[in-house]
Design an enzyme around this catalytic site. Structure first.
Site, PDB file in Angstrom:
ATOM      1  N   HIS A  92      -3.501  -5.556   1.184  1.00 34.16           N
ATOM      2  CA  HIS A  92      -2.814  -5.839   2.349  1.00 34.16           C
ATOM      3  C   HIS A  92      -2.921  -7.261   2.663  1.00 34.16           C
ATOM      4  O   HIS A  92      -3.823  -7.972   3.389  1.00 34.16           O
ATOM      5  CB  HIS A  92      -3.633  -5.293   3.513  1.00 34.16           C
ATOM      6  CG  HIS A  92      -3.458  -3.393   3.330  1.00 34.16           C
ATOM      7  ND1 HIS A  92      -2.233  -3.038   4.055  1.00 34.16           N
ATOM      8  CD2 HIS A  92      -4.169  -2.736   2.588  1.00 34.16           C
ATOM      9  CE1 HIS A  92      -2.334  -1.917   3.797  1.00 34.16           C
ATOM     10  NE2 HIS A  92      -3.358  -1.330   3.054  1.00 34.16           N
ATOM     11  N   CYS A 112       0.786  -1.242  -0.127  1.00 26.62           N
ATOM     12  CA  CYS A 112       0.009   0.057   0.078  1.00 26.62           C
ATOM     13  C   CYS A 112       0.970   1.260   0.101  1.00 26.62           C
ATOM     14  O   CYS A 112       1.590   1.455  -1.023  1.00 26.62           O
ATOM     15  CB  CYS A 112      -0.968   0.064   1.161  1.00 26.62           C
ATOM     16  SG  CYS A 112      -2.186   1.201   1.103  1.00 26.62           S
ATOM     17  N   GLU A 155      -0.930  -8.739   4.949  1.00 23.57           N
ATOM     18  CA  GLU A 155      -0.669  -8.785   6.498  1.00 23.57           C
ATOM     19  C   GLU A 155      -2.191  -8.651   7.249  1.00 23.57           C
ATOM     20  O   GLU A 155      -2.229  -8.875   8.367  1.00 23.57           O
ATOM     21  CB  GLU A 155       0.163  -7.686   7.083  1.00 23.57           C
ATOM     22  CG  GLU A 155      -0.486  -6.199   7.092  1.00 23.57           C
ATOM     23  CD  GLU A 155      -0.574  -5.439   5.807  1.00 23.57           C
ATOM     24  OE1 GLU A 155      -0.559  -5.954   4.668  1.00 23.57           O
ATOM     25  OE2 GLU A 155      -1.089  -4.081   6.044  1.00 23.57           O
TER      26      GLU A 155
END
Lengths: 230, 83
Positions: free
Chosen positions: A203, A86, A205
């Site tokens: 994302h 990002c 994560e």
């Protein structure tokens, strides 16, 4: 695996990345503040998401000048692994570690939702555990993810299989209706030519544990583990 | 001292989603004569330089190294000696 999460003023996904590395992947991970001029010797550097320097001027434009960025570049130049997620991707573009630039989303709005990605390259350290064409569900959260580049750069990315992830349907179909931000050629994530640097808007994560609603992103970390061990 | 005014726009070849949205808003307000909108950025930079030529070199360097992203943006500038 030894990993480093770089923290800029305004990073807000640093703890998520740290958590995934430590608690999910059982990696040896540490934070490094952007003012540091050096990085610990490690296998993987993560530039996390967020709003470094308040997105002033352009996203990632000021973070590029943080003292740590020279060490990040050296780390990548030595062929070690670097992922920008990002805002981290935006910083890699501004720093010239990846080609192209980001524009405002075509809708002009900040988009925060889960999207499907098609894995178009698996011959790299980040997706070696994927099947080519495999689709994964990963959240995006950005206002400027509308990737653009000139025709020659796009051709280079296509010809050298540097486009790792494209926005798609669950079945892997691409098209305007599946592209949330208007990015060129439905690009969601790209590699550098040496294939050791990945930038992606979605994302992983935030989707590495089932308790968070999905764990498709975990495969990226598992791929990295394979690459580091081999 | 010199004052530089820098105008930045997206390159012609780059789609400007902001400009298009503003154009549509203008149209919906009844400004049917508005045919094209490009949204850009504007900088005012005061430069301590000994002459026009060196101020010009400096503002160009500032644009190229930080103020604009040459992948997507282009710029024009106007430079005047401060009174």
């Amino acid at each position: 695996m030894k990993a480093t999460v770089v923290v800029f003023p305004g990073s807000n996904c640093d703890s998520d990345c740290f958590n995934v590395m430590k608690d999910v992947m059982k990696a040896d991970v540490q934070y490094v503040w952007h003012k540091e001029a050096s990085l610990p010797k490690c296998d993987l550097v993560i530039l996390p998401g967020g709003f470094s320097y308040g997105d002033y001027l352009r996203t990632g434009a000021i973070a590029r000048f943080s003292p740590v960025m020279k060490a990040v570049k050296d780390h990548a130049d030595q062929g070690r692994l670097l992922i920008g997620i990002c805002n981290g991707f935006q910083i890699l573009l501004e720093a010239g570690l990846l080609p192209g630039a980001m524009l405002r989303n075509k809708t002009l709005s900040f988009i925060c939702k889960h999207v499907w990605l098609r894995t178009d390259d698996t011959n790299n350290p980040f997706t070696n555990k994927f099947k080519k064409g495999q689709t994964i569900l990963i959240p995006i959260a950005h206002g400027e993810g509308n990737y653009t580049c000139d025709d020659a750069t796009l051709k280079g990315l296509q010809d050298q299989n540097q486009i790792v992830f494209r926005y798609s349907s669950e079945a892997g179909k691409t098209g305007e209706e599946f592209n949330p931000n208007g990015s060129r050629d439905d690009i969601a994530g790209i590699l550098n030519q040496k294939r050791n640097v990945l930038g992606m808007m979605p994302h992983p994560e935030r989707s590495s544990e089932q308790v968070l609603g999905g764990s498709d992103g975990k495969q990226i970390w598992e791929s990295l583990l394979v690459s580091v061990k081999s | 001292m010199y004052n530089a005014v820098v105008n930045v726009t997206l390159k012609k070849s780059v789609l400007d989603p902001q400009g298009q949205t503003v154009l549509h808003a203008l149209e919906s307000l009844g400004f049917k004569d508005a045919k094209k909108v490009r949204v850009g950025k504007y900088f005012e930079v005061a430069i301590d330089a000994k002459d026009h030529k060196s101020a010009e070199d400096r503002i160009k360097a500032m644009c190229d190294q930080l103020l604009i992203n040459p992948v997507i943006e282009e710029y024009t500038y106007d430079l005047k000696e401060a009174r």
